[in-house]
Scaffold this active site. Sequence first.
Site, short mmCIF file in Angstrom:
data_model
loop_
_atom_site.label_atom_id
_atom_site.label_comp_id
_atom_site.label_asym_id
_atom_site.label_seq_id
_atom_site.Cartn_x
_atom_site.Cartn_y
_atom_site.Cartn_z
N THR A 143 0.85 -1.18 0.00
CA THR A 143 0.00 0.00 0.00
C THR A 143 0.89 1.24 0.00
O THR A 143 2.02 1.21 0.48
CB THR A 143 -0.92 0.02 1.23
OG1 THR A 143 -0.12 -0.11 2.42
CG2 THR A 143 -1.92 -1.11 1.18
N SER A 144 0.37 2.32 -0.53
CA SER A 144 1.13 3.56 -0.60
C SER A 144 1.37 4.11 0.81
O SER A 144 0.47 4.08 1.65
CB SER A 144 0.38 4.59 -1.43
OG SER A 144 0.99 5.87 -1.32
N PRO A 145 2.57 4.62 1.09
CA PRO A 145 2.83 5.19 2.41
C PRO A 145 2.06 6.48 2.68
O PRO A 145 1.95 6.90 3.83
CB PRO A 145 4.35 5.45 2.38
CG PRO A 145 4.69 5.56 0.94
CD PRO A 145 3.76 4.63 0.22
N VAL A 146 1.52 7.09 1.64
CA VAL A 146 0.78 8.35 1.82
C VAL A 146 -0.73 8.17 1.72
O VAL A 146 -1.48 9.04 2.16
CB VAL A 146 1.24 9.41 0.79
CG1 VAL A 146 2.70 9.76 1.02
CG2 VAL A 146 1.03 8.92 -0.63
N VAL A 150 -4.40 3.35 -2.02
CA VAL A 150 -3.62 3.16 -3.24
C VAL A 150 -2.67 1.98 -3.08
O VAL A 150 -1.97 1.87 -2.07
CB VAL A 150 -2.83 4.44 -3.58
CG1 VAL A 150 -1.93 4.20 -4.80
CG2 VAL A 150 -3.78 5.60 -3.84
#
Length: 279
Positions: A143-146, A150
């Site tokens: 998963t996206s760190p931000v 996403v």
Amino acid sequence: MFEGSVIGDNSIIQDGAIIQPNVKIWPDKEVEAGAVVNTSIIWGSQGRRGLFSRYGVTGLVNVDLTPEFATKLGAAYGGILPKGSVVCLNRDTHRTSRMIKRGINAGLPSAGIDVHDINQVPLPVARYFIRTTEAAGGVHVSTSPVDQRVVEIKIFDQNGLDINKTTERKIENLYFREDFRRVYLDDIGAIDVLSNTDVIGHYLEGFNHAVDYETVRKRKFQLVVDYATVVPLRCCLRFSMIWAAKLLCSIRVWRRPVLRVPRMNLIKICSAWLPLVRL
């Protein structure tokens, strides 16, 4: 546009885009110039010309990146590799990544690719394992760190490095043409699940050969452990403490603002492993 395709109101189809038969584009969507749309666009906002971006293949889970998409991506990636090649699959701890990885895991064997599922290990460990084994490449899903909505899919070559633009284009061409290699029964790839301990142990062995322990001991360095995104936590803490003992280093734990592991749980895990460490 081919026969049977439907375009919804206020949708924008740019120059050179191809809408395949029986594909439905729901209202307020956008199809990029030169894109080839093989499946209906219902939830996503646009039809993309390419799959890859700066961070690999990215998109909203179950909107842009679905299990069906992951299976097709796995088949396309497998199609550019020789039959019988080995690809390593890795992911982070989120259940979203597990779902997408399993889709890729289904697509690769259909193209005659053997899969080594290395479960959940830190990304540098996965890259090292790919480079130092028989693997022809690898895939990492996270998963996206931000934004955890996403998903990011990174594809590696036989050296554990991100694939180059040429390889990206080959995968995209197979994906959009849906020209997947389907092998016969006897050639379907095998799926082997490797333990985290074995994979990280392989990395630790390489680390031991690379480090000059005597020099490091004299310098009295500190070992910094980032446990906010380490996968899996128990194995990495264990090896961090072993390294600290061998190097005679003190351990400093870096606490990020957003923690996935409560501090008390970390203390309990550390306390459990400390008696196992020997100088």
